[in-house]
Design a protein around this motif. Structure first.
Motif, PDB file in Angstrom:
ATOM      1  N   ALA A 261       0.809  -1.204  -0.118  1.00 25.79           N
ATOM      2  CA  ALA A 261      -0.201   0.140  -0.023  1.00 25.79           C
ATOM      3  C   ALA A 261       0.954   1.174   0.127  1.00 25.79           C
ATOM      4  O   ALA A 261       0.553   2.249  -0.712  1.00 25.79           O
ATOM      5  N   PHE A 262       1.906   1.175   0.533  1.00 27.32           N
ATOM      6  CA  PHE A 262       3.028   2.291   0.703  1.00 27.32           C
ATOM      7  C   PHE A 262       3.465   2.697  -0.643  1.00 27.32           C
ATOM      8  O   PHE A 262       3.567   3.666  -1.028  1.00 27.32           O
ATOM      9  N   TYR A 263       3.872   1.602  -1.384  1.00 27.83           N
ATOM     10  CA  TYR A 263       4.274   1.836  -2.756  1.00 27.83           C
ATOM     11  C   TYR A 263       3.371   2.161  -3.746  1.00 27.83           C
ATOM     12  O   TYR A 263       3.578   3.003  -4.913  1.00 27.83           O
ATOM     13  N   ALA A 264       2.281   1.929  -3.454  1.00 26.72           N
ATOM     14  CA  ALA A 264       0.932   2.389  -4.324  1.00 26.72           C
ATOM     15  C   ALA A 264       0.571   3.518  -3.934  1.00 26.72           C
ATOM     16  O   ALA A 264      -0.058   3.884  -4.861  1.00 26.72           O
ATOM     17  N   ASN A 265       0.993   4.213  -3.018  1.00 23.89           N
ATOM     18  CA  ASN A 265       0.520   5.541  -2.745  1.00 23.89           C
ATOM     19  C   ASN A 265      -0.803   5.809  -2.413  1.00 23.89           C
ATOM     20  O   ASN A 265      -1.361   6.823  -2.698  1.00 23.89           O
ATOM     21  N   ILE A 266      -1.199   4.842  -1.701  1.00 24.11           N
ATOM     22  CA  ILE A 266      -2.708   4.895  -1.285  1.00 24.11           C
ATOM     23  C   ILE A 266      -2.792   5.952  -0.125  1.00 24.11           C
ATOM     24  O   ILE A 266      -2.051   5.888   0.962  1.00 24.11           O
ATOM     25  N   PRO A 267      -3.773   6.858  -0.143  1.00 24.33           N
ATOM     26  CA  PRO A 267      -3.642   7.835   0.657  1.00 24.33           C
ATOM     27  C   PRO A 267      -4.313   7.436   2.248  1.00 24.33           C
ATOM     28  O   PRO A 267      -5.217   6.802   2.168  1.00 24.33           O
ATOM     29  N   VAL A 268      -3.687   8.038   3.164  1.00 21.73           N
ATOM     30  CA  VAL A 268      -4.250   7.889   4.477  1.00 21.73           C
ATOM     31  C   VAL A 268      -5.369   8.695   4.764  1.00 21.73           C
ATOM     32  O   VAL A 268      -5.602   9.968   4.270  1.00 21.73           O
ATOM     33  N   GLY A 269      -6.477   8.079   5.294  1.00 22.35           N
ATOM     34  CA  GLY A 269      -7.593   8.934   5.511  1.00 22.35           C
ATOM     35  C   GLY A 269      -8.665   8.587   4.641  1.00 22.35           C
ATOM     36  O   GLY A 269      -9.790   8.920   4.596  1.00 22.35           O
ATOM     37  N   SER A 270      -8.388   7.651   3.321  1.00 18.96           N
ATOM     38  CA  SER A 270      -9.368   7.436   2.202  1.00 18.96           C
ATOM     39  C   SER A 270     -10.119   6.180   2.603  1.00 18.96           C
ATOM     40  O   SER A 270      -9.886   5.504   3.918  1.00 18.96           O
ATOM     41  N   ILE A 271     -11.089   5.815   2.026  1.00 20.29           N
ATOM     42  CA  ILE A 271     -12.285   4.859   2.403  1.00 20.29           C
ATOM     43  C   ILE A 271     -11.994   3.849   1.457  1.00 20.29           C
ATOM     44  O   ILE A 271     -11.892   3.858   0.159  1.00 20.29           O
ATOM     45  N   LEU A 272     -11.628   2.549   2.071  1.00 21.88           N
ATOM     46  CA  LEU A 272     -11.554   1.374   1.007  1.00 21.88           C
ATOM     47  C   LEU A 272     -13.021   0.856   0.810  1.00 21.88           C
ATOM     48  O   LEU A 272     -13.750   0.223   1.698  1.00 21.88           O
ATOM     49  N   LEU A 273     -13.403   0.715  -0.397  1.00 24.48           N
ATOM     50  CA  LEU A 273     -15.006   0.433  -0.767  1.00 24.48           C
ATOM     51  C   LEU A 273     -14.893  -1.025  -1.033  1.00 24.48           C
ATOM     52  O   LEU A 273     -16.136  -1.603  -0.808  1.00 24.48           O
ATOM     53  N   ALA A 274     -14.095  -1.614  -1.710  1.00 20.43           N
ATOM     54  CA  ALA A 274     -13.839  -2.969  -2.273  1.00 20.43           C
ATOM     55  C   ALA A 274     -12.526  -3.273  -2.686  1.00 20.43           C
ATOM     56  O   ALA A 274     -11.562  -2.666  -2.754  1.00 20.43           O
ATOM     57  N   ILE A 275     -12.401  -4.940  -2.601  1.00 20.69           N
ATOM     58  CA  ILE A 275     -11.139  -5.484  -3.092  1.00 20.69           C
ATOM     59  C   ILE A 275     -11.670  -6.524  -4.172  1.00 20.69           C
ATOM     60  O   ILE A 275     -12.690  -7.340  -3.590  1.00 20.69           O
ATOM     61  N   ASN A 276     -10.969  -6.311  -5.254  1.00 18.92           N
ATOM     62  CA  ASN A 276     -11.353  -7.191  -6.571  1.00 18.92           C
ATOM     63  C   ASN A 276     -12.799  -7.259  -6.710  1.00 18.92           C
ATOM     64  O   ASN A 276     -13.691  -8.342  -7.043  1.00 18.92           O
ATOM     65  N   GLY A 277     -13.704  -6.069  -6.466  1.00 15.29           N
ATOM     66  CA  GLY A 277     -14.813  -5.841  -6.875  1.00 15.29           C
ATOM     67  C   GLY A 277     -15.850  -6.426  -5.580  1.00 15.29           C
ATOM     68  O   GLY A 277     -16.933  -6.329  -5.912  1.00 15.29           O
ATOM     69  N   LYS A 278     -15.419  -6.952  -4.614  1.00 22.84           N
ATOM     70  CA  LYS A 278     -16.195  -7.457  -3.800  1.00 22.84           C
ATOM     71  C   LYS A 278     -16.451  -6.545  -2.571  1.00 22.84           C
ATOM     72  O   LYS A 278     -15.134  -5.761  -2.168  1.00 22.84           O
ATOM     73  N   PRO A 279     -17.627  -5.887  -2.325  1.00 19.41           N
ATOM     74  CA  PRO A 279     -17.661  -4.837  -1.264  1.00 19.41           C
ATOM     75  C   PRO A 279     -17.276  -5.006  -0.051  1.00 19.41           C
ATOM     76  O   PRO A 279     -17.298  -6.328   0.630  1.00 19.41           O
ATOM     77  N   ILE A 280     -16.639  -3.984   0.824  1.00 18.10           N
ATOM     78  CA  ILE A 280     -16.204  -4.052   2.049  1.00 18.10           C
ATOM     79  C   ILE A 280     -16.926  -3.139   2.968  1.00 18.10           C
ATOM     80  O   ILE A 280     -16.977  -2.019   2.820  1.00 18.10           O
TER      81      ILE A 280
END
Length: 418
Positions: A261-280
């Motif tokens: 996630a660090f190397y993908a530059n995912i921002p802190v404070g963002s909302i993770l909605l799904a992984i591989n199209g599966k809702p979280i």
């Protein structure tokens, strides 16, 4: 010099009590400055229009529906809709054992473990209790067993659930021609609070007989069942595409250094909605989605940030604590919407279980007492003796469950991080 939050809490309470006494004077009674109660005889006028809404529903139908649910929940189990994240497993409807069955199972499980203590360790004993379906009791202590933020959410959920519960008692009593003596609310130290509707049970029994009294007593837990269904329905709102960014997902609170996630530059404070199209929808549902992945798996994360939806593709690494598990490198927490709806569901299920226990002063105790009074040859004196014996036995079983839960450490099963 910092002042303890507990001191601020106490000071705030006494200031609040003082302001209430100044504003309401004789309308609110204060007990030793640690509790207060407001009571009014005008509650019937407030509930009457609500009772009129069900005036067209046959009283026999009301009796059959609410009493049948109450009896089944008291003796055997309550049917519940399982909320997210558990629906990830594919189950929608389940049965939660009645409080009597639960206490009985706990007693049997404990006796079984105690008989084998000479051959097993204390840690193995706790494991065997779980294997024998022991249901632990966990006290809700802010900062210890649950976080302070979660505790505030629970208080709101309890307030809503108790209000609906008590109002339902009053509405059904009026539908059967009964009378409401009074109603009100109580509060102690900002922590213990609730409402009550005082029904004239003698008057109700004269006018509507045993049927009216049992329907009135059953109405509260039936309304809690409706609330639990509404809570599950609200969870599905989070799966509507338009509402997903605002209700669904989990908050990414931090990113581990040198992680995918660090190397993908995912921002802190963002909302993770799904992984591989599966809702979280929750932290727990994230664990279920990750369960089928391995280190080296390619995953696509759907992220909501700064008003826009973004997708990030990364390859999972090995978990530092277990090389066989995938690792993304994010710390997460549930969103407020999910926390509130989940606890609203949980509190209502607990209220159903507890209030159907046939012990005084609960609804189940009053229910059984009135049934005993209707038995020919059993007068009020003997009915009271039977109820006292049953109540003492059941409350002792409950205390026994609490003691075993605390001494075995199983109370930590339901604990959320403070």
């Amino acid at each position: 010099m910092s002042i303890s939050p507990l001191i601020w809490f106490v000071v705030a309470w006494f200031i609040f009590v003082g302001l209430v006494k100044l504003a309401f004077r004789d309308k609110v009674k204060v007990y030793y400055y640690v509790a207060m109660m407001a009571r009014s005889s005008g509650v019937e006028g407030f509930l009457r229009p609500l009772a009129n809404l069900i005036s067209g529903v046959p009283s026999v139908l009301i009796f059959i529906v609410v009493v049948a649910f109450f009896v089944v929940a008291m003796i055997y189990a309550i049917p519940v809709l399982i909320p997210m994240p558990f629906q990830v497993l594919g189950y929608l409807v389940g049965l939660v054992p009645s409080f009597i069955r639960m206490l009985g199972i706990n007693l049997a499980a404990t006796v079984s473990v105690l008989m084998s203590l000479h051959t097993i360790t204390t840690q193995q004993a706790a494991t065997q209790l779980v294997e024998n379906r022991f249901t632990p009791a966990t006290p809700l202590i802010p900062g210890v067993t649950i976080s302070v933020n979660i505790f505030l959410i629970i208080l709101i959920a309890i307030g809503i659930s108790i209000l609906i519960h008590e109002v339902s008692h009053g509405i059904v009593a009026l539908r059967y021609g009964g009378r409401i003596k009074s109603g009100g609310a109580f509060l102690s130290l900002f922590i213990l609070y609730g409402g009550f509707v005082e029904v004239d049970e003698s008057d109700l029994r004269k006018k509507a007989g045993l049927r009216g009294v049992l329907a009135m007593l059953s109405a509260g837990v039936f309304s809690n069942m409706i609330l639990s269904i509404i809570a599950v329905g609200l969870m599905y709102l989070a799966l509507i595409p338009v509402l997903q960014p605002y209700l669904s997902g989990i908050i990414i609170t931090s990113i581990a250094k040198d992680s995918p996630a660090f190397y993908a530059n995912i921002p802190v404070g963002s909302i993770l909605l799904a992984i591989n199209g599966k809702p979280i929808t929750s932290v727990m549902s994230l664990l279920y989605v990750l369960e089928g992945l391995k280190p080296g798996s390619q995953v696509t994360l759907t992220i909501f940030h700064s008003g826009l939806i973004h997708t990030y593709t990364l390859v999972t690494s090995s978990n530092p604590y277990d090389p066989n598990l995938p690792f993304i490198g994010i710390s997460v927490s549930d969103r407020l919407f999910y926390q509130f709806v989940y606890w609203l569901w949980t509190i209502n299920v607990v209220i159903i279980l507890l209030n159907t226990m046939p012990a005084w002063p609960l609804d189940g105790g009053q229910f059984l007492y009135h049934v005993l009074l209707s038995i020919p040859g059993l007068n009020e004196k003997w009915a009271s003796r039977v109820m006292t014996a049953v109540s003492v036995a059941l409350w002792m079983l409950f205390i026994f469950t609490l003691i075993v839960s605390l001494s075995s450490g199983l109370w930590r099963i339901a604990v959320t991080p403070p």
